[in-house]
Design an enzyme around this catalytic site. Sequence first.
Site, mmCIF file in Angstrom:
data_model
loop_
_atom_site.group_PDB
_atom_site.id
_atom_site.type_symbol
_atom_site.label_atom_id
_atom_site.label_comp_id
_atom_site.label_asym_id
_atom_site.label_seq_id
_atom_site.Cartn_x
_atom_site.Cartn_y
_atom_site.Cartn_z
ATOM 1 N N PRO A 98 16.309 -10.555 3.999
ATOM 2 C CA PRO A 98 16.124 -9.494 4.990
ATOM 3 C C PRO A 98 15.929 -8.107 4.380
ATOM 4 O O PRO A 98 15.403 -7.214 5.030
ATOM 5 C CB PRO A 98 17.418 -9.542 5.815
ATOM 6 N N GLU A 127 -5.135 1.927 -6.302
ATOM 7 C CA GLU A 127 -5.600 1.580 -7.642
ATOM 8 C C GLU A 127 -5.428 0.071 -7.832
ATOM 9 O O GLU A 127 -4.627 -0.551 -7.162
ATOM 10 C CB GLU A 127 -4.704 2.335 -8.628
#
Length: 171
Positions: A98, A127
């Site tokens: 979680p 990038e």
Amino acid sequence: MEIIFWRNPGKVKDQILCPHCGRVVEKYRNPLPTVDIIIETPKGIILIKRKNPPHGWALPGGFVDYGETLEEAAVREAKEETSLHVKLVSVLGAYSDPKRDPRHHTISYVFIARSRGKAKASDDALEIGTFDRNSLPKNLAFDHDRILQNYFSGQFGCFAEGIQKLPKTGS
């Protein structure tokens, strides 16, 4: 007509009041399905530098759209973020901690894919980089360090994240 909504911290359900009858209706909060793709190329694996928070280097991937299969989402996300056409070849596993994504509780299904094209950053990618086991960047986003550790050590399968041992039964 006003809908009243409130969260129960630590609970798996939110509650809203029905605008027609005024009764409390429970709305479940479920994890969001995502995919990540380890794209293998002759020179290494492709990572993207994220344009949006959380910043850092990451595997290409993203949220599964409604009506889309996991496989379709993986191919689409790879194309959107790297401009590469990929062939899915295997599954590494599912990752569901979680806390893996600071924004939401997500479950990621991780695919391994191959491509031979020229990668180009687009969509959420600022990038693009090609890396091997020894050249991975230090600032990986999400739990991608763990995913790549499993990948490079050959820990494939649904239980790559770890499995609890079942208690022994008396016999």
